[in-house]
Scaffold this active site. Sequence first.
Site, mmCIF file in Angstrom:
data_model
loop_
_atom_site.group_PDB
_atom_site.id
_atom_site.type_symbol
_atom_site.label_atom_id
_atom_site.label_comp_id
_atom_site.label_asym_id
_atom_site.label_seq_id
_atom_site.Cartn_x
_atom_site.Cartn_y
_atom_site.Cartn_z
ATOM 1 N N CYS A 38 38.993 67.491 -9.402
ATOM 2 C CA CYS A 38 40.278 66.105 -10.940
ATOM 3 C C CYS A 38 40.680 67.490 -11.928
ATOM 4 C CB CYS A 38 39.380 65.023 -11.046
ATOM 5 S SG CYS A 38 38.885 64.527 -10.157
ATOM 6 N N GLY B 120 42.222 59.932 -3.610
ATOM 7 C CA GLY B 120 42.737 61.361 -4.626
ATOM 8 C C GLY B 120 41.701 60.817 -5.670
ATOM 9 N N CYS B 121 41.864 61.078 -6.876
ATOM 10 C CA CYS B 121 40.595 61.428 -7.857
ATOM 11 C C CYS B 121 40.565 59.932 -8.233
ATOM 12 C CB CYS B 121 41.335 62.437 -9.427
ATOM 13 S SG CYS B 121 40.366 62.271 -10.585
ATOM 14 N N PHE B 122 39.790 59.450 -8.962
ATOM 15 C CA PHE B 122 40.085 58.050 -9.229
ATOM 16 C C PHE B 122 39.879 57.568 -10.322
ATOM 17 C CE2 PHE B 122 34.583 58.589 -9.119
ATOM 18 C CZ PHE B 122 34.857 59.148 -10.108
#
EC number: 1.8.4.11
Length: 223
Positions: A16, A50-52
């Site tokens: 991230c 993707g990044c949460f």
Amino acid sequence: MRALLALAGSLAIVACQPAADATETIVAAPAAERTARETGGLKTAVFAGGCFWGVEGVFSHVRGVKSAVAGYHGGTERQARYDLVSSGITDHAEAVRVTYDPAVVRYDELVRIFFSVVADPTLKNRQGPDVGAHYRTALIPTSAEQLAVAKAYLAQMESSGQWRGPIVADIERAQAFFPAESKHQDFIVRYPGNAYVKRWDLPKIAALKRLYPAQYSARFQRG
């Protein structure tokens, strides 16, 4: 195992993180031809893309969403840790569990928002600057109705011609969901000055407001 943990620790620092040479595309995804028919109170679905942090951030600004929880889908409970998952050595996907009121926002509308402003369905095992199978894009239905909607929508996207490449987003069977560590919950409102949040997540929320003003909520629904 000691070697794997050392590898996880060394790789986690790149998770991230903003990357200057990465891009993301906002697409006005088509309205679903197969709409969801859900009754009986609140429903839950899981989205990986993707990044949460950004996935949670967008859904937390959607009217009718009662909760959005960042976490890890699949894999084992023992390995459901940010340092391990973000290293790519586990089978988890960074994901968000969304609880919503179908009388306010339907599942197909959540899916449309997801592919409009959150995840590019043409990217395999990556989103924006984040690369790896743990950043894969997948719809994770929790009911037969959601599964039917998800299958129909992926097929509709493929035939719509609105994306330049083939649709590679997947549908995954619902497995165990493990909430992420508390520091990852409500991340964008807790750390609005974070470089990643400013570069990648706030533009997604701005796009949600621009494309779907009737479904945008200025209030952030904390998980």
